[in-house]
Design a protein around this motif. Structure first.
Motif, short mmCIF file in Angstrom:
data_model
loop_
_atom_site.label_atom_id
_atom_site.label_comp_id
_atom_site.label_asym_id
_atom_site.label_seq_id
_atom_site.Cartn_x
_atom_site.Cartn_y
_atom_site.Cartn_z
N ALA A 142 0.83 -1.20 0.00
CA ALA A 142 0.00 0.00 0.00
C ALA A 142 0.87 1.25 0.00
O ALA A 142 0.53 2.26 -0.63
CB ALA A 142 -0.92 0.00 1.22
N VAL A 143 1.98 1.22 0.71
CA VAL A 143 2.86 2.39 0.79
C VAL A 143 3.74 2.46 -0.45
O VAL A 143 3.98 3.53 -1.01
CB VAL A 143 3.71 2.32 2.08
CG1 VAL A 143 4.47 3.63 2.27
CG2 VAL A 143 2.85 2.03 3.29
N ARG A 144 4.21 1.30 -0.86
CA ARG A 144 5.09 1.25 -2.03
C ARG A 144 4.39 1.82 -3.27
O ARG A 144 4.98 2.55 -4.06
CB ARG A 144 5.50 -0.20 -2.28
CG ARG A 144 6.61 -0.34 -3.29
CD ARG A 144 6.76 -1.76 -3.76
NE ARG A 144 5.55 -2.21 -4.42
CZ ARG A 144 4.94 -3.35 -4.17
NH1 ARG A 144 5.42 -4.19 -3.27
NH2 ARG A 144 3.84 -3.69 -4.81
N LYS A 145 3.11 1.47 -3.38
CA LYS A 145 2.29 1.95 -4.51
C LYS A 145 2.35 3.47 -4.64
O LYS A 145 2.43 4.02 -5.73
CB LYS A 145 0.84 1.53 -4.21
CG LYS A 145 0.10 0.97 -5.37
CD LYS A 145 -1.30 0.51 -4.95
CE LYS A 145 -2.08 1.62 -4.28
NZ LYS A 145 -3.00 1.34 -3.27
N ASN A 146 2.33 4.17 -3.49
CA ASN A 146 2.35 5.64 -3.51
C ASN A 146 3.67 6.17 -4.08
O ASN A 146 3.69 7.17 -4.78
CB ASN A 146 2.15 6.20 -2.11
CG ASN A 146 0.82 5.77 -1.52
OD1 ASN A 146 -0.11 5.48 -2.26
ND2 ASN A 146 0.74 5.72 -0.20
N LEU A 147 4.75 5.50 -3.75
CA LEU A 147 6.05 5.96 -4.27
C LEU A 147 6.19 5.63 -5.75
O LEU A 147 6.84 6.36 -6.51
CB LEU A 147 7.20 5.35 -3.47
CG LEU A 147 7.28 5.82 -2.02
CD1 LEU A 147 8.57 5.33 -1.38
CD2 LEU A 147 7.20 7.33 -1.90
N GLU A 148 5.56 4.55 -6.16
CA GLU A 148 5.56 4.23 -7.59
C GLU A 148 4.80 5.30 -8.37
O GLU A 148 5.25 5.77 -9.42
CB GLU A 148 4.95 2.84 -7.83
CG GLU A 148 5.89 1.72 -7.41
CD GLU A 148 5.23 0.34 -7.40
OE1 GLU A 148 5.96 -0.63 -7.17
OE2 GLU A 148 4.00 0.25 -7.60
N SER A 187 -3.34 12.67 3.23
CA SER A 187 -2.11 13.12 3.85
C SER A 187 -0.94 13.06 2.87
O SER A 187 -0.80 12.09 2.11
CB SER A 187 -1.82 12.22 5.05
OG SER A 187 -0.47 12.35 5.41
N ILE A 188 -0.08 14.10 2.89
CA ILE A 188 1.09 14.06 2.02
C ILE A 188 2.18 13.15 2.59
O ILE A 188 3.07 12.73 1.89
CB ILE A 188 1.68 15.47 1.72
CG1 ILE A 188 2.17 16.17 2.99
CG2 ILE A 188 0.67 16.33 0.99
CD1 ILE A 188 2.98 17.44 2.70
N ARG A 189 2.05 12.85 3.89
CA ARG A 189 3.07 12.00 4.51
C ARG A 189 3.18 10.64 3.83
O ARG A 189 4.25 10.06 3.75
CB ARG A 189 2.73 11.79 5.98
CG ARG A 189 3.47 12.76 6.86
CD ARG A 189 3.19 12.51 8.29
NE ARG A 189 2.67 11.18 8.55
CZ ARG A 189 2.62 10.64 9.74
NH1 ARG A 189 3.06 11.31 10.78
NH2 ARG A 189 2.12 9.44 9.91
N ASP A 190 2.03 10.15 3.37
CA ASP A 190 2.01 8.80 2.79
C ASP A 190 2.65 8.74 1.42
O ASP A 190 2.81 7.66 0.86
CB ASP A 190 0.57 8.27 2.73
CG ASP A 190 0.04 8.00 4.12
OD1 ASP A 190 0.86 7.67 5.00
OD2 ASP A 190 -1.18 8.16 4.33
N VAL A 191 2.96 9.89 0.83
CA VAL A 191 3.60 9.85 -0.49
C VAL A 191 5.05 10.32 -0.40
O VAL A 191 5.68 10.59 -1.41
CB VAL A 191 2.81 10.69 -1.53
CG1 VAL A 191 1.39 10.18 -1.64
CG2 VAL A 191 2.81 12.17 -1.20
#
Ligand code: ASP
Length: 585
Positions: free
Chosen positions: A135-141, A544-548
């Motif tokens: 779920a977190v990795r997806k945001n960085l992708e 939240s911008i933290r998650d990206v």
């Protein structure tokens, strides 16, 4: 290479192939003489099978694997009898023939799965494990994809990416600077850029007529909701342009991103709204236009009723919530409590219901006739079954309160779906903002923003009314970015500084380099900056911008993983000629 394939890659068409995979043990299950291991890497999960009948010692080794062990496995791709349609590799499994433990792992503090994260503090302390979660990795992708498309678009339009320095002098964005002491210049400090604003303007003077940079900016602010002390901007500037050119170019960028990243085609031009209209209709310079519910002004219809709350208020405004006439007393009380919260600060809320049978009911029925109330509802185009909610008070304050109430009703009615996107430009911002406390004007955007040419004559006589050539791009009630056409004439810039209360020496000390540069042929120029983190979070449908952000800071501005900020050695302080006196503070 340690592997022939990734853990997200193999399909039924690969059956019979001998492959080698490497990754992390997500979990393992022992069932009789077989052990199943879910092997995870960045690309997905593949099931491994260790069969005691094939190889007893391999089977035993597999049974000793712990969660998050890093392993390398060779085996044969086989069709699964028990298929898992939830994952792309769910039709196959790997019948293991060799196992190599590349590294052991301590038991992680939380399981690496989408649904379980062990709570925020733990996540941030072990962010490197948190980042293993899909779920977190997806945001960085997504972030990568967007950065890539931004560069592709801007490159195709002739923009040059130019890096600007990080150790600089105070910039004009109006927040507090982060400062860095200079060892070689004792007692002197660099400031970290709040934005590359002055540098990009200097680049225009240098003739780089189309500049951009995806760049870290730093602002030492109290971290109100969803801010980060360091954040990323897509910073852009162009020469020989007017406002229209800038809006077209960057509307194009936003549309490009939506199209190539989200497959959403905006074919129509984005709407434009003046700042004055945004305030009048939505009580905000960043209206959420995913839904209507625009403000209705009622002051003229409420006069001389003997109801002091309305009589004494310079402003009476309302919204009409469709289909909400059925709201119970309890629901209405809850809304009243909502607007009375200290953060919002309304004194109370009034309401009128237009019942399904056309009759009216109101909290202020004592003071107004049904016909009067119907007049209000008519102005708000209310239909039977609708509910009108009304606030009264000082104009700007009440508009802001009504804005909060409108957003709350939008949420309650499910009108703020994060997968719907509504973009618009807000234009014609005021150039100045009056500050009661310090009794002076501040630049609403920054001091380099040019006044609207039509209003230049009013700079002295009607300062507060002067409009800027400034614009913001709004998406779903978020300010995605903003910018302006700049002053490129040193005389006008001088005047601007004076109106902002800067003495000549002050201006010279802070921005002398820019003023000087403007003496050597500054082209007309303008630009903007988008908040990249915000842009990604909106497209990810996150609040939240933290998650990206790969390694964000918490609300106290701390990175709890590396434990920063931290004290430094006395010897380092000595070198910098700095004495720390916390007690004094
Ligand atoms: N530097 C401005 C900001 O950070 C953006 C701009 O005017 O281009 O808000």
């Amino acid at each position: 290479m340690h592997r022939s394939n990734t853990c997200g890659e193999l399909r039924i068409s690969d059956a019979g192939r001998t492959v080698t995979l490497a990754g992390w043990v997500q979990r393992s299950r022992k069932m009789g003489g077989m052990t199943f291991v879910d092997l995870r890497d960045r690309y997905g999960i593949t099931q491994l099978v260790f069969n005691s009948e094939n190889d007893q010692s391999l089977f035993e080794a597999a049974n000793r694997l712990g969660r998050e062990y890093v392993i390398q496995v060779t085996g044969v791709v086989a069709e699964r009898s028990n298929k898992n349609s939830n994952i792309p590799t769910g039709d196959i499994e790997i019948i293991a023939t060799a196992l190599n433990i590349l590294n052991k792992s301590d038991v992680p503090p939380f399981t690496i799965e989408d649904e379980t994260d062990g709570g925020d503090d733990l996540r941030m302390k072990y962010r490197y494990l948190d980042l293993r979660r899909p779920a977190v990795r997806k945001n960085l992708e997504l972030r990568h994809r967007m950065a890539f498309e931004i560069r592709r678009y801007l490159d195709s339009k002739g923009f040059l990416e130019v890096e600007t320095p990080v150790l600089i002098k105070s910039t004009p964005e109006g927040a507090r600077d982060f400062v860095v002491p200079s060892r070689m210049n004792p007692g002197q400090f660099y400031a970290l850029p709040q934005s590359p604003q002055t540098f990009k303007q200097l680049l225009m003077v240098s003739g780089f007529d189309r500049y951009f940079q995806i760049v870290k900016c730093f602002r030492d602010e109290d971290l109100r909701a969803d801010r980060q002390p360091e954040f990323t901007q897509i910073d852009c500037e162009m020469s020989f342009v007017d406002q229209e050119d800038v809006l077209q170019m960057f509307e194009g960028l936003v549309k490009h991103i939506f199209k190539y990243v989200k497959n959403i085609d905006f074919t129509e031009p984005f709407p434009r709204m003046t700042w004055a209209d945004a305030m009048r209709l939505y009580g905000s310079d960043k209206p959420d236009t995913r839904f209507g519910m625009e403000f209705v002004e009622l002051k003229d219809l409420t006069e001389n009723s003997g109801f002091a709350v309305m009589d004494d208020a310079p402003y009476v405004g309302a919204i009409v919530a469709p289909g909400c006439a059925a709201y119970t007393r309890k629901q209405l009380d809850k809304l009243t409590d909502f607007v009375k919260r200290p953060q919002i600060g309304a004194k109370g809320m009034m309401w009128v219901k237009l019942e399904a049978d056309g009759s009216v009911k109101s909290s202020v029925g004592k003071f107004f006739t049904d016909d009067q109330l119907k007049g209000w509802l008519e102005r708000g185009n209310a239909r039977p079954g609708d509910l009108m909610l009304i606030l009264a008070g000082e104009t700007m304050k009440t508009r802001k309160q009504l804005c909060e109430l409108r957003l709350e009703m939008g949420s309650q009615l499910g009108l703020r779906n994060p997968q719907d996107f509504s973009c618009l430009w807000v234009v014609d911002f005021p150039l100045f903002e009056w500050d009661e406390e310090t009794q002076r004007y501040y630049a609403m955007h920054h001091p380099f923003t040019a006044p609207n040419p039509e209003d230049v004559d009013m700079l002295d006589s009607n300062t507060g009314e002067v409009r800027a050539t400034a614009y913001d791009m709004i998406v779903n009630g978020n300010e995605l970015g903003g910018g302006s056409i700049r002053i490129h004439d040193s005389e006008l810039q001088d005047k601007m500084f004076r109106l902002l209360g800067l003495t000549e020496e002050d201006a010279q000390y802070k921005f002398g380099f820019l003023m000087n540069a403007f003496k050597y042929g500054a082209p007309p120029h303008g630009g903007l900056a988008f908040g990249f983190d915000r842009f990604v979070s909106i497209l990810a449908g996150l609040d939240s911008i933290r998650d990206v952000i790969a390694f964000p800071k918490n609300n106290a501005g701390r990175d709890t993983m590396i434990d920063a900020p931290a004290e430094i050695d006395d010897s380092q302080l000595d070198e910098l000629c700095i004495k720390v006196d916390i007690d004094e503070k």
